[in-house]
Scaffold this motif. Structure first.
Motif, short mmCIF file in Angstrom:
data_model
loop_
_atom_site.label_atom_id
_atom_site.label_comp_id
_atom_site.label_asym_id
_atom_site.label_seq_id
_atom_site.Cartn_x
_atom_site.Cartn_y
_atom_site.Cartn_z
N UNK A 38 34.34 68.31 89.07
CA UNK A 38 35.51 67.48 88.75
C UNK A 38 36.79 68.16 89.20
N UNK A 39 37.68 67.36 89.77
CA UNK A 39 39.02 67.86 90.09
C UNK A 39 39.95 67.34 89.01
N UNK A 40 40.44 68.26 88.19
CA UNK A 40 41.28 67.85 87.07
C UNK A 40 42.64 67.39 87.53
N UNK A 41 43.10 67.94 88.68
CA UNK A 41 44.40 67.55 89.19
C UNK A 41 45.52 68.04 88.30
N UNK A 42 46.74 67.82 88.76
CA UNK A 42 47.91 68.20 87.97
C UNK A 42 49.10 67.44 88.51
N UNK A 43 50.05 67.13 87.64
CA UNK A 43 51.27 66.48 88.10
C UNK A 43 51.96 67.44 89.04
N UNK A 44 52.26 67.00 90.28
CA UNK A 44 52.88 67.92 91.23
C UNK A 44 54.18 68.49 90.68
N UNK A 45 54.19 69.79 90.49
CA UNK A 45 55.40 70.43 89.98
C UNK A 45 55.71 71.65 90.81
#
Length: 430
Positions: free
Chosen positions: A411-418
């Motif tokens: 799984x790729x949890x991802x993240x809000x681009x910051x």
């Protein structure tokens, strides 16, 4: 008037060219100085990550200091979009000018925005999500990444972007005049420029046509020369002057074209040289890594052959297998970067991720290289595709992480681009 018409034709052609080739150049330019200072201060400077910053500073800021804000009038994609909207509005419905007194006060707002960026974002006090930036959202639309743009519809950045576009539809270059922090820097830098538009008193009839048609709301008829840092050298005032009381030396068309070609030429050459350098460096590292792995495998084989304790070897193998996080093999996966799909090949040996190669990507070299060098090292160290994104290249970082996760089947949890600078990723830059 023929000469002036040629000037406007050239300007529009340059704007179109810059829009499609370097839609996010203004974002990279704005953050070149803080990124370079931060990298030097933290001891993380490298030509791969910061080489383009070294190109942008002289290419844009030095030319602005000498010639004026041709960058804003010719090369800024965000400004070009505002020009298009305003021209459409003029052909549909008449508009009103913002009162001079209010205009003068509102122009100070962009300096407040600049101070906020320097004090809060550039220092890292607040790691603003990229989706809070209207520039980033504009960049997604400009490069045709509508999937990522659609996913950001209900974000502060999209609301600010929509508001900026709507206001620029009714008031010429609204964002540039009142909100743009890069414009605030340029307005300060360009005050000492060698080039300026001159006004001759004798033929001038004080009709006010130049004032009404100035893209930045400058009162041109009040002085003998346009020395305001707000001037973006669009030369609209020369076009509308009925008595040719305004002039530009050197020739407006020549100067505008030369400035634009120089900036784009320096940026393109910088991109090309950095890309070549990074490719050579990557190839060298790959060979070294391969030799190291071969040597390591040879040593392990020797040691294993010398072992006479079969039971111990069996237990060791069982332990290694149980600790192995991934199944050995070579896998390919895809992820979504700033401009589109990123494809990566992942090599697993001994249950560990031992190699990651980016096979194809649409993102700009400047940002992809920065993300690649940081993210791949972090993934190999942590043995996990879900790591922190690289500052200044968050979308490319997430695209690489997603591709690796897809290849490994996790799984790729991802993240809000910051990122600490609020830069997000507005490619150009591009």
């Amino acid at each position: 008037m023929k000469k002036i018409s040629i000037t406007q034709i050239i300007r529009r052609l340059v704007q179109i060219l810059a829009f499609f080739l370097y839609p996010g150049l203004f974002i990279s330019t704005f953050h070149a100085i803080p990124d370079l200072i931060r990298a030097v201060g933290e001891g993380t400077f490298s030509m791969t990550s910061n080489g383009m910053d070294l190109v942008l500073i002289p290419a844009v800021f030095l030319l602005t200091l000498l010639w004026g804000r041709f960058f804003c009038g010719y090369l800024c994609a965000f400004g070009s979009a505002q020009d298009l909207l305003y021209q459409i509005r003029k052909r549909i419905v008449s508009g009103k000018q913002i009162p001079r007194a209010l205009d003068r006060i509102m122009k100070y707002v962009k300096y407040a925005v600049l101070v906020f960026c320097i004090a809060i974002l550039w220092t890292g006090i607040w790691k603003m999500p990229a989706t809070y930036s209207p520039w980033t959202l504009f960049g997604l639309f400009a490069v045709g990444n509508f999937t990522a743009a659609a996913a950001s519809l209900l974000t502060p950045g999209m609301l600010l972007f929509a508001a900026s576009m709507i206001l620029s539809f009714f008031f010429e270059r609204f964002f540039c005049r009142y909100l743009c922090p890069l414009g605030a820097i340029f307005s300060l830098v360009s005050r000492l420029r060698l080039f300026s538009i001159r006004r001759r008193e004798s033929p001038c009839s004080d009709c006010g046509a130049c004032d009404r048609n100035c893209s930045m709301g400058i009162q041109i008829s009040d002085a003998d020369a346009v020395i305001s840092g707000e001037c973006i050298d669009c030369f609209q005032c020369l076009r509308v002057c009925p008595r040719q009381a305004l002039s530009a030396r050197p020739n407006a068309a020549v100067c505008g074209t030369a400035a634009s070609v120089l900036i784009l030429g320096l940026v393109s050459c910088g991109n090309a040289s950095l890309s070549t350098s990074y490719t050579s460096q990557t190839a060298s590292e790959t060979v070294t890594s391969s030799e190291t792995e071969t040597s390591s495998d040879s040593t392990e084989t020797e040691t294993y052959s010398d072992s006479t304790d079969t039971e111990t070897s069996s237990d060791s193998t069982d332990t290694e297998t149980s600790e192995a996080a991934y199944q050995d093999g070579t896998y390919t996966g895809t992820g979504t970067g700033f401009r589109g799909e990123i494809t990566a090949t992942v090599t697993v040996s001994g249950g560990q991720i031992t190699g990651i190669t980016i096979d194809s990507a649409s993102d700009d070299t400047q940002f992809l290289d920065r993300a690649e060098s940081g993210v791949i090292a972090a993934i190999l160290e942590n043995q996990d595709p879900n790591v922190d994104a690289v500052s200044g290249a968050t979308y490319s970082s997430n695209g690489i992480m997603e591709a690796v996760a897809d290849a490994l089947g996790v799984d790729f949890t991802g993240q809000a681009p910051t990122d600490a600078s609020g830069r997000g990723q507005g490619h150009g830059f591009h």
